[in-house]
Design a protein around this motif. Structure first.
Motif, short mmCIF file in Angstrom:
data_model
loop_
_atom_site.label_atom_id
_atom_site.label_comp_id
_atom_site.label_asym_id
_atom_site.label_seq_id
_atom_site.Cartn_x
_atom_site.Cartn_y
_atom_site.Cartn_z
N PRO A 77 -4.02 2.80 -18.42
CA PRO A 77 -4.54 3.36 -17.17
C PRO A 77 -5.97 3.87 -17.32
N GLU A 78 -6.62 4.03 -16.19
CA GLU A 78 -8.00 4.54 -16.20
C GLU A 78 -8.01 5.99 -16.69
N THR A 79 -7.03 6.77 -16.22
CA THR A 79 -6.91 8.15 -16.66
C THR A 79 -5.71 8.23 -17.61
N PRO B 201 -1.13 -1.58 5.64
CA PRO B 201 -1.29 -2.16 4.30
C PRO B 201 -2.71 -1.97 3.76
N VAL B 202 -2.79 -1.72 2.45
CA VAL B 202 -4.09 -1.61 1.78
C VAL B 202 -4.48 -2.97 1.22
N ILE B 203 -3.49 -3.69 0.67
CA ILE B 203 -3.76 -5.05 0.20
C ILE B 203 -2.97 -6.03 1.08
N GLY C 275 -14.37 -5.58 -7.40
CA GLY C 275 -14.55 -5.25 -5.99
C GLY C 275 -15.04 -3.81 -5.89
N LEU C 276 -15.58 -3.48 -4.75
CA LEU C 276 -16.15 -2.14 -4.56
C LEU C 276 -15.09 -1.06 -4.63
N ASN C 277 -15.52 0.19 -4.75
CA ASN C 277 -14.59 1.32 -4.70
C ASN C 277 -13.75 1.22 -3.43
N GLY C 278 -12.46 1.37 -3.58
CA GLY C 278 -11.58 1.36 -2.41
C GLY C 278 -11.14 -0.03 -1.98
N ALA C 279 -11.55 -1.08 -2.72
CA ALA C 279 -11.21 -2.45 -2.33
C ALA C 279 -9.71 -2.73 -2.45
N GLY C 280 -9.03 -2.00 -3.36
CA GLY C 280 -7.59 -2.22 -3.51
C GLY C 280 -7.17 -2.64 -4.91
N LYS C 281 -8.06 -2.50 -5.89
CA LYS C 281 -7.76 -2.96 -7.25
C LYS C 281 -6.60 -2.14 -7.85
N SER C 282 -6.75 -0.81 -7.82
CA SER C 282 -5.69 0.03 -8.42
C SER C 282 -4.39 -0.12 -7.65
N THR C 283 -4.48 -0.31 -6.35
CA THR C 283 -3.27 -0.49 -5.54
C THR C 283 -2.55 -1.77 -5.97
N THR C 284 -3.31 -2.83 -6.22
CA THR C 284 -2.70 -4.08 -6.70
C THR C 284 -2.00 -3.83 -8.03
N ILE C 285 -2.66 -3.10 -8.92
CA ILE C 285 -2.07 -2.79 -10.23
C ILE C 285 -0.79 -1.98 -10.06
N LYS C 286 -0.82 -0.98 -9.17
CA LYS C 286 0.39 -0.16 -8.97
C LYS C 286 1.56 -1.03 -8.50
N HIS C 287 1.28 -2.06 -7.72
CA HIS C 287 2.35 -2.98 -7.31
C HIS C 287 2.87 -3.77 -8.51
N THR D 66 -12.45 -3.80 -13.46
CA THR D 66 -13.63 -3.15 -14.04
C THR D 66 -14.83 -3.25 -13.11
N HIS D 67 -15.75 -2.31 -13.31
CA HIS D 67 -17.07 -2.40 -12.68
C HIS D 67 -18.13 -2.76 -13.73
N VAL D 68 -17.72 -2.77 -15.01
CA VAL D 68 -18.70 -2.95 -16.09
C VAL D 68 -18.65 -4.40 -16.57
N GLY E 137 0.85 -1.19 0.00
CA GLY E 137 0.00 0.00 0.00
C GLY E 137 0.87 1.22 0.00
N TYR E 138 0.43 2.25 0.70
CA TYR E 138 1.07 3.56 0.54
C TYR E 138 1.95 3.94 1.74
N THR E 139 1.43 3.73 2.94
CA THR E 139 2.25 4.08 4.11
C THR E 139 2.34 2.86 5.00
P1 ATP Z 1 -11.99 2.15 -7.34
O1 ATP Z 1 -12.99 1.11 -7.77
O2 ATP Z 1 -12.67 3.33 -6.71
O3 ATP Z 1 -11.02 2.55 -8.41
P2 ATP Z 1 -9.93 0.53 -6.02
O4 ATP Z 1 -10.41 -0.84 -5.69
O5 ATP Z 1 -9.07 0.68 -7.23
O6 ATP Z 1 -11.18 1.53 -6.10
P3 ATP Z 1 -7.71 1.66 -4.57
O7 ATP Z 1 -7.55 2.90 -5.40
O8 ATP Z 1 -6.72 0.58 -4.71
O9 ATP Z 1 -9.18 1.06 -4.73
O10 ATP Z 1 -7.76 2.13 -3.04
C1 ATP Z 1 -7.65 1.21 -1.97
C2 ATP Z 1 -7.40 2.01 -0.69
O11 ATP Z 1 -6.16 2.69 -0.80
C3 ATP Z 1 -8.46 3.08 -0.38
O12 ATP Z 1 -8.73 3.02 1.00
C4 ATP Z 1 -7.78 4.36 -0.73
O13 ATP Z 1 -8.20 5.39 0.13
C5 ATP Z 1 -6.30 4.04 -0.49
N1 ATP Z 1 -5.46 4.84 -1.39
C6 ATP Z 1 -5.54 4.89 -2.75
N2 ATP Z 1 -4.60 5.69 -3.26
C7 ATP Z 1 -3.89 6.18 -2.21
C8 ATP Z 1 -2.76 7.04 -2.09
N3 ATP Z 1 -2.17 7.58 -3.15
N4 ATP Z 1 -2.31 7.29 -0.84
C9 ATP Z 1 -2.88 6.74 0.25
N5 ATP Z 1 -3.95 5.91 0.19
C10 ATP Z 1 -4.45 5.62 -1.02
#
Ligand code: ATP
Length: 234
Positions: free
Chosen positions: A81-83, A16-18, A35-47, A190-192, A11-13
């Motif tokens: 990327p999404e953006t 852990p987020v994942i 998974g729902l918003n905030g589940a950790g999908k993008s965080t997994t991708i960033k790893h 994806t959510h779609v 995760g970030y600090t």
């Molecule tokens: P979404 O469907 O909204 O894209 P997601 O499943 O991709 O959501 P993530 O973006 O991985 O979710 O976020 C997971 C957790 O990590 C959330 O609690 C979010 O607040 C936290 N988070 C995301 N980006 C950062 C960041 N740059 N710094 C600190 N925490 C972050």
């Protein structure tokens, strides 16, 4: 030939987020990460892209470790990327040239393929355009073209469907099917699901940073006791 994510915690600090994620994608397989918003999908991708450092665990592609052989690993991964992220001062043509250089592609072959992809996404007459001239959807299409042009073992796609016109969605789904047929690997968040399931049949559900189940959408609905028309609430 496999993407292996083993006991990945990160995760970030400090917190852990994942947590303890295990995933495997084999050649010719596509995996949807949902998974729902905030589940950790993008965080997994960033790893997987090497943008975040794991607190624990490992990521490897065909035995090449991301932590010890990052350059080699990253050459085998393309990302949509999404953006969209484009270089403001580079034209579309220069973005294609950059992709050819960074992925060390054969220039003649790659340009031939680039013209096909650009035509598919109606960008073939815009080679001298700068990013400022493109709409958001057009920028997304540029990212799609360069990612497929890179022709890597693994393609990582973050929520591609929102913002694309229906023709582009259909083209993207076809391209995903083609790379799967070529024994490459795809990981897509994806959510779609209506669009995703045209190309992807296996999904991993992330809930609060952990993988709860991997399976078909029918198996996942079963696991959560959802009926066919219920929205996913996990
Ligand atoms: P979404 O469907 O909204 O894209 P997601 O499943 O991709 O959501 P993530 O973006 O991985 O979710 O976020 C997971 C957790 O990590 C959330 O609690 C979010 O607040 C936290 N988070 C995301 N980006 C950062 C960041 N740059 N710094 C600190 N925490 C972050």
């Amino acid at each position: 030939m496999t993407l292996k994510i083993e006991h990945l915690t990160g995760g970030y600090t400090g917190i852990p987020v994942i947590k303890d994620i295990n995933l495997e994608i084999k050649p010719g397989q596509a995996l949807g990460l949902i998974g729902l918003n905030g589940a950790g999908k993008s965080t997994t991708i960033k790893h997987i892209l090497g943008l975040l450092r794991p607190q624990k665990g490992s990521i490897s592609l065909n035995g090449v470790s991301l932590s010890t052989q990052a350059r080699k690993f990253k050459k085998q991964v393309a990302y949509i990327p999404e953006t969209p992220v484009l270089y403001p001062e580079l034209s579309l043509k220069e973005h294609i040239d950059m992709t050819i250089l960074s992925y060390e592609l054969d220039a003649d072959q790659a340009w031939k393929r680039a013209h096909e992809l650009l035509k598919l996404f109606r960008l073939d007459d815009k080679l001298d355009w700068l990013p400022i001239h493109f709409s958001k959807g057009m920028k997304q299409k540029v990212m799609i073209v360069t990612a497929f042009l890179a022709d890597t073992q693994l393609l990582v796609i973050d929520e591609p469907f929102t913002g694309l016109d229906p023709l582009a969605v259909a083209n993207l789904i076809d391209l995903i099917k083609q790379v799967i047929a070529q024994d490459k690997m795809v990981l897509m968040t994806t959510h779609v699901l209506a669009d995703a399931q045209q190309a992807i049949s296996t999904y991993a559900v992330l809930n609060n940073g952990t993988i709860e189940i991997v399976g078909s959408l029918a198996e996942i609905r079963d696991f959560y006791g959802l009926k066919a028309d219920d929205p996913f609430d996990k």
